[in-house]
Every structure is written in structure tokens, then in C-alpha cells.
Motif scaffolding. Structure first.
Motif, PDB file in Angstrom:
ATOM      1  N   LEU A 110      -0.007   5.449 -49.117  1.00  0.00           N
ATOM      2  CA  LEU A 110       1.307   4.851 -49.346  1.00  0.00           C
ATOM      3  C   LEU A 110       1.952   5.288 -50.656  1.00  0.00           C
ATOM      4  N   GLY A 151      14.431   8.034 -49.713  1.00  0.00           N
ATOM      5  CA  GLY A 151      15.303   6.866 -49.713  1.00  0.00           C
ATOM      6  C   GLY A 151      15.688   6.561 -48.286  1.00  0.00           C
ATOM      7  N   PRO A 152      16.286   5.370 -48.041  1.00  0.00           N
ATOM      8  CA  PRO A 152      16.612   4.993 -46.670  1.00  0.00           C
ATOM      9  C   PRO A 152      17.479   6.032 -45.959  1.00  0.00           C
ATOM     10  N   ARG A 158      16.120   2.049 -38.651  1.00  0.00           N
ATOM     11  CA  ARG A 158      15.514   1.434 -39.853  1.00  0.00           C
ATOM     12  C   ARG A 158      16.430   1.589 -41.055  1.00  0.00           C
ATOM     13  N   SER A 206      10.956   7.956 -53.135  1.00  0.00           N
ATOM     14  CA  SER A 206      10.668   7.057 -52.035  1.00  0.00           C
ATOM     15  C   SER A 206       9.200   6.641 -52.029  1.00  0.00           C
ATOM     16  N   VAL A 207       8.928   5.537 -51.350  1.00  0.00           N
ATOM     17  CA  VAL A 207       7.539   5.068 -51.180  1.00  0.00           C
ATOM     18  C   VAL A 207       6.780   6.119 -50.411  1.00  0.00           C
ATOM     19  N   LEU A 256       3.832  -1.321 -47.225  1.00  0.00           N
ATOM     20  CA  LEU A 256       4.019  -0.913 -45.825  1.00  0.00           C
ATOM     21  C   LEU A 256       5.465  -1.143 -45.387  1.00  0.00           C
ATOM     22  N   GLY A 304       8.008  -1.199 -47.377  1.00  0.00           N
ATOM     23  CA  GLY A 304       8.780  -0.187 -48.105  1.00  0.00           C
ATOM     24  C   GLY A 304       8.687   1.180 -47.434  1.00  0.00           C
ATOM     25  N   ALA A 305       7.477   1.537 -46.987  1.00  0.00           N
ATOM     26  CA  ALA A 305       7.290   2.848 -46.354  1.00  0.00           C
ATOM     27  C   ALA A 305       7.989   2.883 -44.996  1.00  0.00           C
ATOM     28  N   TYR A 306       7.931   1.773 -44.268  1.00  0.00           N
ATOM     29  CA  TYR A 306       8.545   1.707 -42.935  1.00  0.00           C
ATOM     30  C   TYR A 306      10.056   1.913 -43.029  1.00  0.00           C
ATOM     31  N   TYR A 307      10.673   1.260 -44.023  1.00  0.00           N
ATOM     32  CA  TYR A 307      12.123   1.387 -44.177  1.00  0.00           C
ATOM     33  C   TYR A 307      12.513   2.482 -45.171  1.00  0.00           C
ATOM     34  N   ARG A 308      11.519   3.211 -45.648  1.00  0.00           N
ATOM     35  CA  ARG A 308      11.726   4.300 -46.620  1.00  0.00           C
ATOM     36  C   ARG A 308      12.498   3.824 -47.857  1.00  0.00           C
TER      37      ARG A 308
END
Lengths: 186, 271
Positions: A21, A34-35, A106, A185-186, B150, B152-156
Motif C-alpha cells: 500500500l 490522485g483520484p 471511484r 498517491s497512496v 485500503l 485511500g488506495a481504492y479511491y486513489r
């Protein structure tokens, strides 16, 4: 030693998840993170479905029948194997298109001030279901024959969405032009 | 107090002071006040227990209770710092935060209840009770941090380098401590139930526990100090959100199409 045997494996698993992660990203990945991610870079949301006419030509039943009649059996077998490989690759492409759509959902949720729990749960489950079914379809394509009209229908579903999503993306990109940059980003 | 324990305590104080100085010199208290309180608590409890050990002796009941008060204060402030970190990462995305804070809250409550039940079953010795509670709170901390990552990773969702270091440090510390505390707790409960182990072995285990604790603390405080070595960048503005109507319009449409895509794939399999 007391407890070590049953605490060390979960601890290693947790550290592995954590590494996954929080792993460092490549500079290229950071740019599109980023989103908004890849969508911001101007890539079309759905890409592979556009190539269906060529795929249809390559997998047409007429060609298959002709091969069966005109070509030696060994060549026909080889050609069918290759055609199945093309179909599998195309399925991989459709999978990517589906993932992009899901990712877009998402992204819209992340950038929205109000999010519906039921919609989000449903999309999450749909994504899981898709991955599972896709693996089975891939297996079927690998082992046997898949009627071309079925793949055509799948492509049509994506195609209908493409124009609407690209219009939405234009709107989103215009709004996100004010987004702060420079975060990773994560 | 042995020379070894004295060395560990002094070594740890150096790290704690460095973290304290860096946190306040970088004005982190403005952005993450609970984390600043946590860093302060680490230093104050370390200095306080050292004073108590020096004044009352290392193996006295006052020192014993002082150590447990220090552990409780650190655990409490760390829990608040974790909650604050989750909010710092997710709260800018209002929709996602509204969706997840309840889940994270429920997870916290569930783990705290589990910790209380687990600790309740222990013999009435403060060490066994405390060690169980401490371990379970650390498990809860790791689960909450990973759940937040998780999401955060899912929604980037973006994570800046400081947030990344804080999360990594907290998770590493908790994971190492879970293993450490579990081993020590098992040893300790065995010891008090059978009295078969000698005092020297208990002291040895105590030293091992202290060494691992110091190593884990040094690792995570070192990570945080490294992240704070340079002045912090300007606080990132909250993300510009889309109009709520866009989600309400597109999300059901998107899900409908994804569902029909899945249904068709399923039919394709059955045909």
C-alpha cells in the motif's frame, strides 16, 4: 518460543500489505496519481472496444469455414489457435476498459461531496464479480470456442457508455483544473 | 536499574527529544495537534519515569505504577493521533470521509470491546491485564490504519510524504509491539500461573521486551525525524469537489452498465 510461531506469520503478512500500500512510486506514476489519475492525462476512458470491427473481421465465421475447407488441417488448427489468442487479447482489452470505467466511478465518488453507500458497495461487488467471471471466460476462450456475437454485445455495452463518459470527463477536467498539484498517491 | 536499562533509557530520551524539537520547530502542531501531543507525551512520560526510577528505585511499586500510567497515556494519545491522521488523509474528500468514518469508528469500537473482553479473562494481575489491553489496542491501531490505506488506495487518494512516514512509523511500531507483547504476555501468564520460572528468567524476558520496544520506538521515531528533517511544504488546499449532481447522475448509470456487462458475461459463460 511462546507465541512467536503464531504471531510472526501474521506480522509478516501485515508488513507485506503495508509495503504494497505504501510502496514508492515511479516518477511517471506520480505524475498521473490522485483520484483523477490517468483520466487527467487526456487518455480516452474506453479504448479497446473501438477495435472490435477489426477483431470481428479476424474472427469471422466465414473465414473460419473457408479455412476448414481450403487449408490443410494442420494450418487450419494453427490458425484457429491464433484466432483464439486474438480473442483472448481482445478480452484483456475489454477488461481494461471495464477497469477504467470502474476507476472512473471511484474517481467521481472521491471528488463528490455526497456519496451513496449502496452505489459504492454495489460497484465494489460488481468489480469483484467481473474479475471472477472474466477469468472463467478467458479460460473458456483458451479451451474452446466463443461465439463472436456474444463478444460483439459486450463491446456494444461499453461503446454506449463511452460517448457519455467522455463528455463527463471533459466537464470534470474543466472543474479539476483548479486542483492542487504535487501530491503523491497512496 | 542495571547499566543496560540505563543505557536504553538514555538512548531513547535522545530520540524523543529530537522528535519533540522537530515537531515544534516545523510547526506540526498547527496541522496535526494530536500528533504533537503524542510526541510531547512520549518525551514527558520518558522523562517522568526516569525521574521516578532515579528517585524511588527501579523495582518499587511507585515505579511500577508510574510505568503503567506512562504506557496508558502514550496509548491514549497515540490512538487520538491515529484518528487525527485518518481525518487528515480522508476528510478533504467529504463524500468518502462521510462513508468511511463510521466504518473506522465501528472497527475501533469492535476492537476496544474485544480488548476489554480479552483482558477481562486474564488473571487479576495488572501486568497480564495491561499487556493484553495494550496488545489489543495495537492490533486495533494496525487494522484501522490499514483499512484507511485500503480506502485511500481504492479511491486513489493522494498521500503526502509526511503522512506516508507517519503511517509507516505507526504501523511498524504497532506490528513489532504486537509480537513483542504477545510473547511477553504468554511468558508472564505462564510464569504467574505455575511459578516454575525463576526470577532471573523473568528479568531476562523483561530485558528482551525492553530491547525490542526500544528498537521499535527508535525505528518509528527515526522515520518521523527523517520526514521532519526539512521544513514542511505549504499545507495542501482541500481538493476542489465536483457538483453533487454529477455523482447522482453518473454513478447509477455507470453501475447499471457495469451490471449489464457482468450479466452478459455470465450468459456468455452459460451458453
Amino acid at each position: 518460543m511462546n507465541g512467536l510461531t503464531y504471531t510472526i506469520p501474521p506480522a509478516i503478512a501485515i508488513l507485506a500489505i503495508l509495503w504494497f500500500l505504501l510502496r514508492p512510486q515511479s516518477p511517471a506514476a506520480k505524475k498521473t496519481s490522485g483520484p483523477l489519475g490517468d483520466f487527467k492525462a487526456g487518455n480516452p476512458v474506453l479504448m479497446h472496444y473501438r477495435f472490435f470491427p477489426q477483431i470481428r473481421q479476424a474472427l469471422s465465421e466465414v473465414d473460419d469455414n473457408y479455412l476448414g475447407e481450403a487449408a490443410p488441417p494442420q494450418v487450419a488448427r494453427q490458425a484457429r489457435r491464433e484466432r483464439r489468442a486474438i480473442a483472448r487479447h481482445f478480452l484483456g482489452g475489454l477488461r481494461e476498459d471495464f477497469s477504467n470505467l470502474e476507476q472512473m466511478g471511484r474517481m467521481i465518488a472521491a471528488m463528490s461531496p455526497v456519496v451513496n453507500r449502496r452505489q459504492e458497495t454495489e460497484r465494489f461487488l460488481l468489480g469483484l464479480k467481473f474479475q471472477f467471471i472474466c477469468a472463467l471466460v478467458w479460460l473458456r476462450l483458451y479451451t474452446g470456442k466463443m461465439p463472436i456475437d456474444q463478444i460483439q454485445y459486450l463491446t456494444g455495452v461499453l461503446g454506449r457508455l463511452a460517448a457519455r463518459m467522455e463528455q463527463a470527463m471533459t466537464e470534470i477536467n474543466a472543474l479539476s483544473a483548479q486542483q492542487p498539484a504535487g501530491r503523491v498517491s497512496v | 536499574m542495571t547499566h543496560y536499562e540505563l543505557f536504553l533509557a538514555t538512548y531513547m530520551k535522545g530520540f524523543d527529544i529530537l522528535l519533540f524539537v522537530l515537531v515544534y520547530s516545523r510547526h506540526l502542531q498547527r496541522r496535526l495537534p494530536f500528533f504533537a501531543v503524542y510526541a510531547t507525551t512520549i518525551l514527558v512520560t520518558n522523562l517522568g519515569t526516569t525521574f521516578v526510577y532515579a528517585y524511588f528505585g527501579f523495582r518499587t511499586s511507585i515505579s511500577f505504577y508510574a510505568a503503567w500510567i506512562a504506557i496508558t497515556a502514550t496509548l491514549l494519545t497515540r490512538s487520538f493521533a491515529i484518528a487525527e491522521l485518518c481525518s487528515d488523509i480522508l476528510a478533504g474528500y467529504r463524500g468518502i470521509w462521510a462513508l468511511t468514518w463510521r466504518v473506522l469508528g465501528l472497527l475501533t469500537v469492535a476492537f476496544l470491546v474485544d480488548a476489554a473482553i480479552d483482558a477481562q479473562g486474564q488473571p487479576h494481575w495488572i501486568q497480564a491485564y495491561g499487556l493484553t489491553l495494550e496488545r489489543d489496542i495495537e492490533i486495533a491501531s494496525v487494522v484501522i490504519l490499514i483499512a484507511m490505506l485500503l480506502v485511500g488506495a481504492y479511491y486513489r487518494l493522494p498521500l503526502d510524504p509526511l503522512q506516508r512516514s507517519l503511517v509507516t512509523g505507526l504501523c511498524l511500531f504497532c506490528v513489532i509491539q504486537i509480537v513483542n507483547t504477545t510473547v511477553f504476555r504468554n511468558f508472564f501468564t505462564q510464569y504467574i500461573s505455575s511459578w516454575t520460572t525463576g526470577q532471573s528468567q523473568l528479568n531476562l524476558m523483561n530485558n528482551v521486551w525492553n530491547t525490542v520496544y526500544i528498537a521499535a520506538s527508535s525505528l518509528c521515531i527515526g522515520l518521523w525525524c527523517y520526514a521532519l528533517r526539512k521544513p514542511l511544504p505549504e499545507p495542501v488546499q482541500a481538493p476542489v469537489l465536483l457538483p453533487a449532481g454529477l455523482y447522482q447522475e453518473l454513478s447509477p448509470e455507470l453501475n447499471l452498465q457495469l451490471r449489464s456487462f457482468n450479466d452478459r458475461l455470465l450468459e456468455l459463460l452459460k451458453s
